[in-house]
Design a protein around this motif. Structure first.
Motif, PDB file in Angstrom:
ATOM      1  N   LYS A   1      30.003  34.706  32.720  1.00  8.03           N
ATOM      2  CA  LYS A   1      31.295  34.705  33.402  1.00  8.03           C
ATOM      3  C   LYS A   1      32.270  35.616  32.662  1.00  8.03           C
ATOM      4  CE  LYS A   1      30.901  30.038  35.327  1.00  8.03           C
ATOM      5  NZ  LYS A   1      31.509  28.674  35.389  1.00  8.03           N
TER       6      LYS A   1
ATOM      7  N   ILE B   1      33.189  46.359  37.519  1.00  9.93           N
ATOM      8  CA  ILE B   1      32.699  45.048  37.942  1.00  9.93           C
ATOM      9  C   ILE B   1      31.184  45.097  38.136  1.00  9.93           C
ATOM     10  CG2 ILE B   1      32.652  43.456  39.917  1.00  9.93           C
ATOM     11  CD1 ILE B   1      35.003  42.916  38.120  1.00  9.93           C
TER      12      ILE B   1
ATOM     13  N   TYR C   1      40.216  39.248  41.326  1.00  5.49           N
ATOM     14  CA  TYR C   1      39.156  38.450  40.723  1.00  5.49           C
ATOM     15  C   TYR C   1      39.725  37.429  39.726  1.00  5.49           C
ATOM     16  CZ  TYR C   1      36.243  42.093  42.755  1.00  5.49           C
ATOM     17  OH  TYR C   1      35.645  42.965  43.629  1.00  5.49           O
TER      18      TYR C   1
ATOM     19  N   HIS D   1      40.858  34.005  47.267  1.00  8.15           N
ATOM     20  CA  HIS D   1      41.164  35.183  48.086  1.00  8.15           C
ATOM     21  C   HIS D   1      40.179  35.262  49.249  1.00  8.15           C
ATOM     22  CE1 HIS D   1      44.159  36.853  45.304  1.00  8.15           C
ATOM     23  NE2 HIS D   1      43.384  36.364  44.349  1.00  8.15           N
TER      24      HIS D   1
ATOM     25  N   ILE E   1      39.954  36.049  36.653  1.00  5.48           N
ATOM     26  CA  ILE E   1      39.674  36.334  35.244  1.00  5.48           C
ATOM     27  C   ILE E   1      40.798  35.686  34.441  1.00  5.48           C
ATOM     28  CG2 ILE E   1      39.379  38.146  33.506  1.00  5.48           C
ATOM     29  CD1 ILE E   1      38.457  39.992  35.801  1.00  5.48           C
TER      30      ILE E   1
ATOM     31  N   HIS F   1      39.602  38.738  51.092  1.00  4.06           N
ATOM     32  CA  HIS F   1      38.734  39.629  50.320  1.00  4.06           C
ATOM     33  C   HIS F   1      37.272  39.217  50.516  1.00  4.06           C
ATOM     34  CE1 HIS F   1      42.505  40.383  48.071  1.00  4.06           C
ATOM     35  NE2 HIS F   1      41.940  41.503  47.635  1.00  4.06           N
TER      36      HIS F   1
ATOM     37  N   SER G   1      31.838  35.057  43.469  1.00  2.33           N
ATOM     38  CA  SER G   1      32.067  33.937  42.551  1.00  2.33           C
ATOM     39  C   SER G   1      33.467  33.955  41.958  1.00  2.33           C
ATOM     40  CB  SER G   1      31.025  33.966  41.423  1.00  2.33           C
ATOM     41  OG  SER G   1      31.269  35.036  40.514  1.00  2.33           O
ATOM     42  N   MET G   2      34.146  35.093  42.029  1.00  2.00           N
ATOM     43  CA  MET G   2      35.492  35.224  41.453  1.00  2.00           C
ATOM     44  C   MET G   2      36.574  35.354  42.524  1.00  2.00           C
ATOM     45  SD  MET G   2      34.814  37.722  38.154  1.00  2.00           S
ATOM     46  CE  MET G   2      34.045  39.053  39.087  1.00  2.00           C
ATOM     47  N   LEU G   3      36.237  35.095  43.801  1.00  2.00           N
ATOM     48  CA  LEU G   3      37.190  35.293  44.899  1.00  2.00           C
ATOM     49  C   LEU G   3      37.524  33.991  45.620  1.00  2.00           C
ATOM     50  CD1 LEU G   3      35.772  38.607  46.406  1.00  2.00           C
ATOM     51  CD2 LEU G   3      37.930  38.339  45.158  1.00  2.00           C
TER      52      LEU G   3
ATOM     53  N   GLU H   1      36.045  48.608  40.478  1.00  2.00           N
ATOM     54  CA  GLU H   1      34.845  48.274  41.227  1.00  2.00           C
ATOM     55  C   GLU H   1      33.565  48.811  40.592  1.00  2.00           C
ATOM     56  OE1 GLU H   1      34.480  46.172  44.165  1.00  2.00           O
ATOM     57  OE2 GLU H   1      36.237  45.593  42.992  1.00  2.00           O
TER      58      GLU H   1
ATOM     59  N   ARG I   1      30.841  39.158  42.638  1.00  2.40           N
ATOM     60  CA  ARG I   1      32.214  39.300  43.127  1.00  2.40           C
ATOM     61  C   ARG I   1      32.670  38.029  43.843  1.00  2.40           C
ATOM     62  NH1 ARG I   1      30.219  44.470  43.010  1.00  2.40           N
ATOM     63  NH2 ARG I   1      31.713  46.182  42.638  1.00  2.40           N
TER      64      ARG I   1
END
Length: 732
Positions: free
Chosen positions: A466, A543, A506, A565, A508, A568, A560-562, A540, A558
């Motif tokens: 992660k 990432i 994302y 959002h 983070i 997106h 997993s971090m949205l 991008e 990607r």
């Protein structure tokens, strides 16, 4: 003639509105950020209610023509078509009747609502956001007034009158065209608070069958641009600009040029020397005979190699300003299980529009001034024209011409081209119109480039793969610095330098973005999608490297971090689905994915390439998913995504503007090379259905194509291209 209800110049703006450097001018930059943050708020901008929204938007002539006065500039992005669609949805006219012209000279009517309404201008992909309610209401008001006129003339209830394809009728058999009722309708009261059609009654908005009304003229050459403009006595001027940025005229000798047949005059302007001829050829011949001595004491004499070396040195240290600072990135990076670091370099880029810059100016015997051109920021240009022409803004008439491309170049805070045209016309005197026409070489070497940038970026992952921290240090010039928009720079951060990085979606926990703004005399400007042109590429592609380090699929990584959002995530899922992301490709074919939001429009792209080894590859196919809110013109949305992909692809593959000892090396399309037709991939565009307010599509298709292609190349070669353009650096 029916105009709703006054001529454009009836409500005259005050001189104060147009003073360069005021908050009204800075409102362009304010709106540039507001639209990205809250597009729906454009419909309730302060002061909108005070200006009658039905003034000077819809004109119906006795000849039964519908002429729509657009607040937004047409430069190929189909803003005229979109605005006409909004009007026609409510008006129920016939498309064969329609034409659209540029409106100007009345901020209350034409101010960009996405910019707060304080100034007219086109940019930041805001045309549909600003126009969404304004022009539907104008169409509804026009229809109601025509119906009221018919009902009164026929002595029937208004609710029994119908309107279909430009014909007003009643069950009794009475019929009339719009033009026949125009004069009577002009006397009707303008209705307020008219209900607009609900979505289930739309026939124009969202129609897959509706095609652009203006395609024929653009295809057969009958569409007139500024370069085509002709009028009695029109002279042509070509410019001599300084060879280096910041150089000044010390002296010049035009004796030989003035002796040449066809030369009317040689004029010094605030920006260079205008050689005025009876036609373009005469002016070009005269230009070559003018002898100029330049003072380069204050000029930029560094080349791009020296500039980029200084940028890289600056990137080694800490940033001078902080654009975003979540958590403690420094500590998290120090404790990360895995560290990934990278350095990126981006060159200067030219706008390279197909129609070089031009404008026509004419002083008249009555003291008025007419200026024709691609007026992307009419209020500002009207003010500058008045200042240079030693008159007042109410005596300046702007004629907004359609333009063969801009990509940001015709939205200049110092109105460079307008200054040249008006200064030249003033020197010539009343009754002598002059067209200032830049050559391609003028255009390429005239400055206003996408700035060069360096990114120093690093990120850390924990033992589970992660992302726990990300740090990006951006080095480059400020677009807003030194302009009336400088008020937008807060705590040393120009938002156009960091957008796309400072608002990274994302999740983070420890994220820091720093900026070092450089002091370089090369003029820079927004370029189609502005800061996202470099930040999207960095984020991008980086990432993807982090996904590889975590041994995870790039799309899954990607997603997993949205979690916060959904829009997106939705476009990313759609693009992956339509690209058959989880299915293997034939040998020698590779895929890459990228996701980016700019101007509140969400775009994901999957690029498929054929890689033959070394630097031999071809982009075969691009699958694009876009969420731009309500799709007003689906066919045009696809066209803009296709165009943006081609525009962005040429930039990342091969475009680069360089300088040697302060002189621009490129002059024309032979050395500055936008995408060629045989390089254009097949493009599939998929539009996400939405009930959200519409946002723009002129720019957001550009940012994802670069990283998508770079990620496909990484899949093929194991290498990320971190110095652009790609073709030049792939085998380096």
């Amino acid at each position: 003639m029916l105009v709703f209800p006054v001529k454009q110049d009836t409500v005259k703006p005050s001189r104060r509105q147009f003073l360069i450097g005021t908050a009204a001018v800075a409102g362009i930059a304010v709106g540039y950020r507001l639209i990205a943050a809250r597009p729906a708020s454009a419909q309730a901008a302060p002061g909108v209610a005070a200006a009658n929204p039905f003034q000077a938007y819809v004109e119906i002539t006795p000849e039964n023509r519908i002429i729509i006065h657009s607040s937004q500039f047409e430069m190929g992005q189909a803003s005229y078509f979109g605005i006409a669609t909004l009007v026609m949805e409510e008006l129920d006219g016939d498309w064969e009747q329609v034409d659209v012209i540029g409106g100007s000279g009345n901020t209350a009517l034409y101010g960009n609502l996405a910019w707060g309404g304080a100034m007219q201008g086109t940019g930041g992909s805001t045309s549909m956001t600003s126009s969404w309610e304004r022009y539907r209401k104008a169409g509804a008001a026009a229809r109601a007034m025509l119906v009221a006129a018919a009902a009164k003339d026929w002595n029937v209830p208004a609710d029994e009158v119908t309107v279909t394809k430009g014909v007003i009728s009643h069950a009794s058999g009475k019929r009339a065209s719009f033009g026949e009722l125009a004069q009577a309708a002009a006397g009707m009261a303008i209705p307020n608070d008219l209900p607009l059609k609900p979505r289930d009654r739309w026939s124009q908005i969202g129609s897959e069958q509706l095609k652009r009304y203006d395609s024929r003229g653009k295809t057969d050459g009958t569409q007139a641009y500024t370069i085509d403009l002709k009028m009695e006595g029109l002279l042509t001027a070509v410019m001599i600009h300084p060879p280096t940025f910041g150089a000044e005229i010390e002296s010049f000798d035009a004796t030989k040029a003035k002796a040449l047949d066809g030369i009317a005059d040689v004029v010094q302007t605030p920006r260079g020397i205008a050689v005025v001829g009876s036609d373009m050829w005469a002016a070009l011949k005269g230009r070559d005979l003018v002898e100029v001595k330049w003072n380069e004491a204050k000029a930029e004499k560094r080349g791009t190699a020296e500039i980029m070396a200084e940028y890289n040195k600056a990137a080694d240290g800490a940033g001078a300003a902080i654009a975003r600072n979540d958590g403690d990135a420094t500590a998290a990076l120090a404790n990360a299980a895995t560290m990934v670091e990278a350095r990126y370099e981006f060159p200067y880029l030219a706008h390279a529009s197909i129609e070089p810059l031009n404008a026509v100016a004419r002083f008249n015997d009555d003291g008025t001034l007419d200026v024709w051109g691609g007026h992307q920021m009419p209020d500002l240009y009207q003010a500058v024209a008045a200042q240079i022409g030693a008159t007042t803004p109410d005596k300046v008439r702007l004629h907004v011409m359609k333009t063969g491309g801009s990509f940001g170049r015709r939205a200049v805070s110092d109105a460079d081209l307008i200054v040249e045209a008006v200064a030249t016309a003033r020197a010539l005197g009343p009754g002598k119109p002059v067209k200032v026409q830049w050559t391609r070489e003028n255009d390429m070497r005239g400055g206003r480039y996408r700035p060069a940038y360096v990114h120093a970026i690093k990120a850390g992952l924990d033992k589970d793969g992660k992302v726990v921290a990300l740090y990006d240090h951006i080095v480059g010039q400020s677009i807003m610095g030194g302009s009336p928009m400088a008020a937008m720079i807060k705590d040393g951060v120009d938002p156009t330098s960091v957008e796309g990085a400072a608002n990274l979606p994302y999740a983070i926990p420890n994220l820091k973005v720093e900026l070092t703004t450089t002091d370089v005399k090369i003029p820079v400007l927004w370029w189609r999608s502005v800061g996202s042109t470099h930040t999207a590429y960095v984020m991008e592609t980086f990432i993807d490297e982090l996904a590889a380090a975590a041994k995870r699929d790039p799309v899954e990584f990607r997603l997993s971090m949205l979690g916060e959002h959904p829009r997106h995530a939705a476009v990313l899922k759609l693009a992956a689905e339509k690209a058959d992301w989880n299915k293997p490709l034939p040998q020698g074919r590779f895929r890459g994915v990228a996701l980016h939001e700019s101007f509140s429009t969400y775009v994901a792209q999957v690029a498929e390439i054929t890689y033959n080894g070394g630097s031999d590859f071809k982009v075969d196919r691009v699958i694009c998913a876009v969420d731009c809110g309500i799709a007003i013109n689906p066919d045009q949305i696809r066209a803009q995504m296709e165009g943006g992909i081609g525009f962005g692809l040429g930039a990342i593959l091969q475009e680069e503007l360089t300088l040697t000892r302060g002189v621009v090396d490129q002059e024309n399309y032979d050395t500055y090379t936008p995408l060629r037709i045989d390089q254009m991939p097949r493009v599939e565009v998929h539009i996400v259905p939405s009930d959200e307010p519409p946002t723009g599509v002129g720019e957001p298709g550009v940012p994802p194509i670069g990283p998508a292609v770079a990620n496909a190349l990484r899949a093929a070669t194991g290498k990320t291209i971190r110095k652009l353009p790609i073709v030049k650096n792939l085998s380096a």
